[in-house]
Motif scaffolding. Structure first.
Motif, PDB file in Angstrom:
ATOM      1  N   GLY A 123      36.215   5.714  22.742  1.00 45.60           N
ATOM      2  CA  GLY A 123      36.273   6.953  22.746  1.00 45.60           C
ATOM      3  C   GLY A 123      36.039   7.751  21.561  1.00 45.60           C
ATOM      4  O   GLY A 123      37.130   6.937  19.804  1.00 45.60           O
ATOM      5  N   ALA A 175      32.524  10.350  25.457  1.00 43.54           N
ATOM      6  CA  ALA A 175      33.124  10.052  24.088  1.00 43.54           C
ATOM      7  C   ALA A 175      34.013  10.653  23.539  1.00 43.54           C
ATOM      8  O   ALA A 175      34.625  10.602  23.040  1.00 43.54           O
ATOM      9  CB  ALA A 175      31.863   8.836  23.544  1.00 43.54           C
ATOM     10  N   LEU A 216      32.346   2.816  23.306  1.00 40.68           N
ATOM     11  CA  LEU A 216      31.367   2.830  22.478  1.00 40.68           C
ATOM     12  C   LEU A 216      31.620   1.139  21.083  1.00 40.68           C
ATOM     13  O   LEU A 216      32.876   0.767  21.534  1.00 40.68           O
ATOM     14  CB  LEU A 216      32.101   3.558  21.102  1.00 40.68           C
TER      15      LEU A 216
END
Length: 237
Positions: A123, A175, A216
């Motif tokens: 994140g 995130a 991510l």
């Protein structure tokens, strides 16, 4: 041989150093101008005013300079101590893997700066660094310095920065993370969460950021780096 460490951008602590220098240069310049104008008026070489007014202005400038010399160390010490703290934290963040990008001294659109933004698979971490003296602890969700609650909680500062970063990066849920990191050994407690902000020492910070699951992928990382990298960074004088 490929680089195995995080990509570092910006100069850690530079914004704090600039603020510290301004605290010195602005009043010093004003006092110098006042003394020069006062001396010129006293000698009849500047301004249409009685000579004694010029003498008073010059004396006031000298008195201000004497007071400034007494207070100057305390005026700038905190800024340069804070800058050193940011350098310590940046040194720890540099140990993150190569998949990470660290933005030091990121300047938000409203002019405020964020000490560090770490972008990686786990994140985007908005990191506010503090380098205080004495012992820091957390009790009932409050930050205590030497056993006393502080008036302005830096947790609020972290959350404001998180809101600004989140609006720019357009991150998926879960995130975006906030971190309040204390450089040095003044934070004796283990890592704790208060109002969704991680509070910890710089020791082991890089390990703490990589503990969670990856949220991510490579495309998300490239997009975040591009969007946040479009903002200005403090890059020295």
């Amino acid at each position: 041989m490929p680089d195995t460490r995080a990509t570092m951008k910006g100069i850690p602590g530079d914004a704090a150093r600039q603020r510290g220098l301004r605290r010195v240069l602005v009043p010093l310049t004003a006092l110098a101008l006042l003394f020069g104008l006062g001396l010129g008026a006293a000698l009849g070489a500047a301004l249409a005013m009685p000579w004694w007014v010029g003498v008073l202005a010059a004396l006031a400038a000298l008195a201000g300079l004497a007071l400034f010399r007494r207070r100057q160390p305390s005026l700038v010490y905190g800024f340069f101590k804070g800058a050193r703290g940011e350098e310590i934290v940046a040194g720890e963040l540099a140990h993150l893997p190569a998949s990470w990008t660290i933005l030091n001294g990121l300047i938000l659109p409203d002019g405020r700066d964020v000490d560090h933004v770490a972008i990686g698979p786990q994140g985007v971490f908005v990191i506010e660094t503090k380098h205080w003296s004495g012992e820091v602890s957390v009790e009932d969700g409050r930050i205590l310095a030497n056993g006393r609650p502080i008036a302005r909680s830096p947790i609020v500062q972290v959350r404001h920065a998180m809101a600004a970063i989140g609006a720019i990066a357009a991150l998926p849920p879960g995130a975006l993370h906030g971190v309040l990191c204390f450089a040095g050994r003044q934070f004796a407690d283990g890592a704790v969460h208060v109002d969704e902000v991680l509070i910890c020492s710089h020791l082991g910070l890089s390990a703490a950021l990589t503990l969670g699951p990856a949220v991510l992928d490579a495309t998300d990382l490239a997009r975040c780096v591009a969007r946040l990298g479009s903002l200005a960074l403090t890059e020295g004088f």
